[in-house]
Design an enzyme around this catalytic site. Sequence first.
Site, PDB file in Angstrom:
ATOM      1  N   HIS A 117      28.106  10.005 -30.741  1.00 14.57           N
ATOM      2  CA  HIS A 117      27.769   9.895 -29.325  1.00 14.57           C
ATOM      3  C   HIS A 117      26.623  10.807 -28.877  1.00 14.57           C
ATOM      4  O   HIS A 117      26.286  10.799 -27.686  1.00 14.57           O
ATOM      5  CB  HIS A 117      29.017  10.152 -28.465  1.00 14.57           C
ATOM      6  CG  HIS A 117      29.690  11.465 -28.747  1.00 14.57           C
ATOM      7  ND1 HIS A 117      30.739  11.577 -29.620  1.00 14.57           N
ATOM      8  CD2 HIS A 117      29.463  12.715 -28.283  1.00 14.57           C
ATOM      9  CE1 HIS A 117      31.143  12.834 -29.679  1.00 14.57           C
ATOM     10  NE2 HIS A 117      30.375  13.555 -28.862  1.00 14.57           N
ATOM     11  N   ASP A 122      30.379  18.134 -33.002  1.00 16.53           N
ATOM     12  CA  ASP A 122      29.367  17.075 -32.948  1.00 16.53           C
ATOM     13  C   ASP A 122      28.589  17.034 -34.266  1.00 16.53           C
ATOM     14  O   ASP A 122      27.980  18.040 -34.648  1.00 16.53           O
ATOM     15  CB  ASP A 122      28.382  17.346 -31.807  1.00 16.53           C
ATOM     16  CG  ASP A 122      29.025  17.204 -30.445  1.00 16.53           C
ATOM     17  OD1 ASP A 122      29.534  16.117 -30.152  1.00 16.53           O
ATOM     18  OD2 ASP A 122      29.004  18.189 -29.671  1.00 16.53           O
ATOM     19  N   ASP A 173      34.001  22.680 -27.780  1.00  9.56           N
ATOM     20  CA  ASP A 173      33.015  22.418 -28.829  1.00  9.56           C
ATOM     21  C   ASP A 173      32.971  23.564 -29.839  1.00  9.56           C
ATOM     22  O   ASP A 173      32.795  24.736 -29.469  1.00  9.56           O
ATOM     23  CB  ASP A 173      31.626  22.252 -28.218  1.00  9.56           C
ATOM     24  CG  ASP A 173      31.511  20.998 -27.365  1.00  9.56           C
ATOM     25  OD1 ASP A 173      32.476  20.209 -27.329  1.00  9.56           O
ATOM     26  OD2 ASP A 173      30.457  20.801 -26.726  1.00  9.56           O
ATOM     27  N   HIS A 204      36.071  20.372 -31.150  1.00 14.19           N
ATOM     28  CA  HIS A 204      35.192  19.195 -31.120  1.00 14.19           C
ATOM     29  C   HIS A 204      33.883  19.534 -31.817  1.00 14.19           C
ATOM     30  O   HIS A 204      33.124  20.383 -31.342  1.00 14.19           O
ATOM     31  CB  HIS A 204      34.932  18.765 -29.681  1.00 14.19           C
ATOM     32  CG  HIS A 204      33.986  17.606 -29.583  1.00 14.19           C
ATOM     33  ND1 HIS A 204      34.250  16.383 -30.147  1.00 14.19           N
ATOM     34  CD2 HIS A 204      32.756  17.495 -29.009  1.00 14.19           C
ATOM     35  CE1 HIS A 204      33.242  15.557 -29.905  1.00 14.19           C
ATOM     36  NE2 HIS A 204      32.315  16.219 -29.220  1.00 14.19           N
ATOM     37  N   ASP A 258      34.694  12.870 -25.854  1.00  4.20           N
ATOM     38  CA  ASP A 258      33.307  13.145 -25.473  1.00  4.20           C
ATOM     39  C   ASP A 258      32.381  11.944 -25.324  1.00  4.20           C
ATOM     40  O   ASP A 258      31.265  12.112 -24.849  1.00  4.20           O
ATOM     41  CB  ASP A 258      32.685  14.127 -26.484  1.00  4.20           C
ATOM     42  CG  ASP A 258      31.543  14.915 -25.889  1.00  4.20           C
ATOM     43  OD1 ASP A 258      31.493  15.065 -24.656  1.00  4.20           O
ATOM     44  OD2 ASP A 258      30.680  15.387 -26.654  1.00  4.20           O
TER      45      ASP A 258
END
Length: 917
Positions: free
Chosen positions: A569, A177, A426, A175, A289
């Site tokens: 997000h 971000d 992450d 994941h 998430d």
Amino acid sequence: MKLKKQVTVCGAAIFCVAVFSLYLMLDRVQHDPTRHQNGGNFPRSQISVLQNRIEQLEQLLEENHEIISHIKDSVLELTANAEGPPALLPYYMANGSWVVPPEPRPSFFSISPQDCQFALGGRGQKPELQMLTISEELPFDNVDGGVWKQGFDISYSPHDWDAEDLQVFVVPHSHNDPGWIKTFDKYYTEQTQHILNSMVSKLQEDPRRRFLWAEVSFFAKWWENINAQKKAAVRRLVGNGQLEIVTGGWVMPDEANSHYFALIDQLIEGHQWLEKNLGATPRSGWAVDPFGYSPTIPYLLRRANLTSMLIQRVHYAIKKHFASTHSLEFMWRQTWDSDSSTDIFCHMMPFYSYDVPHTCGPDPKICCQFDFKRLPGGRINCPWKVPPRAITEANVAERAALLLDQYRKKSRLFRSNVLLVPLGDDFRYDKPQEWDAQFFNYQRLFDFLNSKPDLHVQAQFGTLSDYFDALYKKTGVEPGARPPGFPVLSGDFFSYADREDHYWTGYYTSRPFYKSLDRVLEAHLRGAEILYSLAVAHARRSGLASQYPLSNFALLTEARRTLGLFQHHDAITGTAKEAVVADYGVRLLRSLVNLKQVIINAAHYLVLGDKETYHFDPEAPFLQMDETRLNHDTLPERTVIQLDSSPRYVVLFNPLEQERLSVVSLLVSSPRVRVLSEEGQPLAVQISAHWSSATDMVSDVCQVSMPIRLPALGLSVLQLQLGLDGHRTLPSSVRVYLHGRQLAVSRQDAFPLRIIDSGTSDFALSNRYMQVWFSGLTGLLKSIRRVDEEQERRVDMEFLIYGTRASKDKSGAYLFLPDGEAQPYIPKDPPVLRVTEGPFFSEVVAYYEHIRQVVRLYNLPGVEGLSLDMSSLVDIRDYINKELALRIHTDIDSQGAFFTDLNGFQATQARNVGGLN
């Protein structure tokens, strides 16, 4: 009477001349051979259309006597109106209120009950799971569930799989971000590019390996920096199913704050990039998430032809309930859908998080032992103090049995014998050593499990679509269809809590300045895309494309990607670190400036009568925008139009696909201003003072406001002249309530001003639809009465302050954890109130120590006249550890029900049901 007859005859004559002139023009066009040779203005397709018009004109001529009669009636009506209030001009009533004459056509249309039948009386199965009902019935307790703290003990019999093997898909994922602790570029440089580079080499080492990727924004940046050989390898990996791009959006968006336009836009941007560069079309959605889930997203994914999706961050009490009822997988249906046309199959992860300790089964202490990045000697370890062990021939049987126990327990929460086990977290897999540790050790476990038929399990690496395809095959349905016996659900998954009473509702309002800037960029993007498309289409059709800056398309693309990036997000939510927020802000402002340039270029071209005179000069723009921003974190400054002997022109654009009537306000350098319409007709305008503070009137700037009807997707031009039209230039009146404060109030002769030193009596503003009462002490709303109702409705506003807890866990960017009931906001001094009343709008501005509250009432027919425009500007510097709230009390008995917005796309009903103490 003689005058009326003369006007009637003239009108009929003009009509006949116009008709016969059109006949002559058409005749000339059809018989002039040079028109085709010289690329004339009437190509064959248009001639065909005009020939059809000839038949209509012939019919009109046959009914000429009726048209002349209509002209006569129109003249009589105009003459009658001339004796009353001037057309389009407001007039002052004896009771002291302004009235705008009604329009001859309706400003809005009524809705027939038949128009809403699509949402009534469903033809298909009613949803078994209604989130509103479930939320009302659940106790939302926090019982200790044992190793699965938020759940319960799971038991099974080893013979449960004798008839059908358990099929396990372990899905490696990372994941990433696009901005959170680090900026987008820093994450890419330090971690993401290494993940993707290793992915290409490590997946090619063994065809049994799989990997999942979601963020196209990162993928596209990486793609620009790799060679053709690596690009070809990526296409092969996608083609053979080893690499799956899930969802396909530019980011994994927030689902609470994002508007549906931006959600669609970032989805299209990602899908088009994938189609162009990889030839790939996403099949499954992956949202591990976002902090709660809106039904708008499954609707959009289904319309984008995705058949399945996955969610994770759902309130733990709801997860527990769904797990106990085997409802973690369901068909998600829109509440307004009467059948299954919007259904999409959804998988809800059952445990606390999407990291490895919370995905293999209910016991994180055991699952953590199978996260092989945490092998002893690494940078991270297991909080439960039992580290992983590398899998060897000596321990594989024992380790496999321990892991299989978790798989079997987890599978008992679902309705099929197909199990999904995500393997990631992450920014995982950023080093080759982790790829080797995870893939080698798991493959040894899989080989052992698969070699033991008596265990009745088949385990392998897979993608999300591998899992869904196997589930559909097991249940005997086509991808996307409802498996037999699986429930149908409608509703949303807000608000989210991951533990105790830690509700993730703080992010609804965190960093509201940037949430507002997001909407500003979104509106400019939509307008720029429309204007650019119209201008380019016209330029190409007219053979002038070489003169037009087609390169502006790159600015549109950059702005779409910037807007898409901010839907992440941790971006629009306001949950990123300060430096990351600043980086987002700089990107938003840069794209906003670029979009204004696109708008200026397109509007310049479109308003020109002679398009061949168009000249693009980036150093000397033809138009100027109505506001500017000096920095990404500053409020916009409106442009002041300097009036002199030469007329000034203002171009207005309506980006909506429907005609609209709105009050347009401009800042000008003099109250002596005349405004003319595009046709050269003088317009009635409201002149108001411009204020720099509660009591300081700007001496050389004023505001001119006028109602303008703008065509759908259309441009209009206003002309501003220095001068005074006493009949149409209508000054607004102002009164200022000082409440005993010794403050100097500046004046201008052009605006009537009354100062009330100590008055506290309530006062009202009104238009044709309603009367709105305000507190003379606070300046805030008190009540509203519609003119067609006798009863007055209480609408009482107050500002409140929430404190935060003294414990370690406090309210912040994510959470809202107040220290108790909200307390009234008590300013140091009473507010200064400024009440402006005019023909087209009236407003009340309340200046508090930390808040400026504006309530505006438009005196217009239609929707704007039926609504109140409210805005608040807040200085939060004194409230770093507090929450400022605006509460509205009404006498409406809603039985605890209220409606909340879902992405500007739909509304959903909710109820006050309480929560954890």
